[in-house]
Design a protein around this motif. Structure first.
Motif, PDB file in Angstrom:
ATOM      1  N   VAL A 108     -15.886  -5.391   9.419  1.00  0.00           N
ATOM      2  CA  VAL A 108     -15.142  -4.273  10.006  1.00  0.00           C
ATOM      3  C   VAL A 108     -13.778  -4.254   9.332  1.00  0.00           C
ATOM      4  N   TYR A 109     -13.420  -3.121   8.789  1.00  0.00           N
ATOM      5  CA  TYR A 109     -12.160  -2.988   8.063  1.00  0.00           C
ATOM      6  C   TYR A 109     -11.144  -2.274   8.948  1.00  0.00           C
ATOM      7  N   TYR A 110      -9.944  -2.863   9.016  1.00  0.00           N
ATOM      8  CA  TYR A 110      -8.876  -2.337   9.857  1.00  0.00           C
ATOM      9  C   TYR A 110      -7.676  -1.955   9.000  1.00  0.00           C
ATOM     10  N   CYS A 111      -7.042  -0.847   9.338  1.00  0.00           N
ATOM     11  CA  CYS A 111      -5.757  -0.556   8.721  1.00  0.00           C
ATOM     12  C   CYS A 111      -4.652  -0.985   9.685  1.00  0.00           C
ATOM     13  N   ALA A 112      -3.530  -1.355   9.107  1.00  0.00           N
ATOM     14  CA  ALA A 112      -2.426  -1.895   9.887  1.00  0.00           C
ATOM     15  C   ALA A 112      -1.106  -1.467   9.271  1.00  0.00           C
ATOM     16  N   ALA A 113      -0.049  -1.556  10.059  1.00  0.00           N
ATOM     17  CA  ALA A 113       1.272  -1.173   9.571  1.00  0.00           C
ATOM     18  C   ALA A 113       2.320  -2.158  10.054  1.00  0.00           C
ATOM     19  N   SER A 114       3.256  -2.430   9.158  1.00  0.00           N
ATOM     20  CA  SER A 114       4.412  -3.255   9.497  1.00  0.00           C
ATOM     21  C   SER A 114       5.660  -2.409   9.319  1.00  0.00           C
ATOM     22  N   SER A 115       6.501  -2.380  10.326  1.00  0.00           N
ATOM     23  CA  SER A 115       7.714  -1.562  10.257  1.00  0.00           C
ATOM     24  C   SER A 115       8.868  -2.282   9.582  1.00  0.00           C
ATOM     25  N   ALA A 116       8.686  -3.567   9.296  1.00  0.00           N
ATOM     26  CA  ALA A 116       9.805  -4.374   8.805  1.00  0.00           C
ATOM     27  C   ALA A 116       9.558  -4.950   7.422  1.00  0.00           C
ATOM     28  N   GLY A 117       8.762  -4.298   6.635  1.00  0.00           N
ATOM     29  CA  GLY A 117       8.470  -4.836   5.316  1.00  0.00           C
ATOM     30  C   GLY A 117       7.323  -5.825   5.372  1.00  0.00           C
ATOM     31  N   LEU A 118       7.115  -6.515   4.272  1.00  0.00           N
ATOM     32  CA  LEU A 118       5.993  -7.448   4.172  1.00  0.00           C
ATOM     33  C   LEU A 118       6.536  -8.873   4.210  1.00  0.00           C
ATOM     34  N   TYR A 119       6.230  -9.571   5.286  1.00  0.00           N
ATOM     35  CA  TYR A 119       6.686 -10.946   5.454  1.00  0.00           C
ATOM     36  C   TYR A 119       5.519 -11.888   5.643  1.00  0.00           C
ATOM     37  N   GLY A 120       4.487 -11.666   4.917  1.00  0.00           N
ATOM     38  CA  GLY A 120       3.330 -12.531   4.999  1.00  0.00           C
ATOM     39  C   GLY A 120       2.069 -11.720   5.083  1.00  0.00           C
ATOM     40  N   TYR A 121       0.964 -12.423   4.933  1.00  0.00           N
ATOM     41  CA  TYR A 121      -0.332 -11.760   4.882  1.00  0.00           C
ATOM     42  C   TYR A 121      -1.184 -12.047   6.110  1.00  0.00           C
TER      43      TYR A 121
END
Length: 123
Positions: free
Chosen positions: A92-105
């Protein structure tokens, strides 16, 4: 922010599939959009991410060259093009969003999630 994933389905090994994520709400330039996947046997794992403003991309090593993430700022969509699919890509593939940039995976780095879309790769 709301995310709606679509485009999953059944494909034979070696085939291609494109999943899309419709993004609604207020998106700032700091946002990073990502794709994750999950199977019943594994915890949710990072697939790829892209910065909303510059389009910088990030991939897990095992999917580089096969998967491509892209975004369309005008249409507010984030796509994941998957080529040369393998049965082990079934998830199952999920899309996601971070409002604070990318700070890890890890999934904890993303605070907004859409419902997943199932991708099944037959052998």
């Amino acid at each position: 922010v709301q995310l709606q994933a679509s485009g999953g389905g059944l494909v034979q090994a070696g085939g291609s599939l494109r999943t899309s994520c419709a993004v609604s709400g207020r998106i700032s330039s700091r946002y990073v959009m990502g794709w994750f996947r999950q199977t019943p046997e594994k915890k949710r794992e990072f697939v790829a991410a892209i910065t909303w403003s510059e389009g910088r991309t990030f991939y897990v090593d095992s999917m580089k060259g096969r998967f491509t993430i892209s975004r369309d700022n005008a249409e507010n969509t984030v796509d994941l093009q998957m080529n040369n699919l393998k049965p082990e890509d079934t998830a199952v593939y999920y899309c996601a969003a971070s409002s604070a940039g990318l700070y890890g995976y890890s999934e904890t780095a993303f605070e907004y999630w859409g419902k997943g879309t199932l991708v099944t790769v037959s052998s």
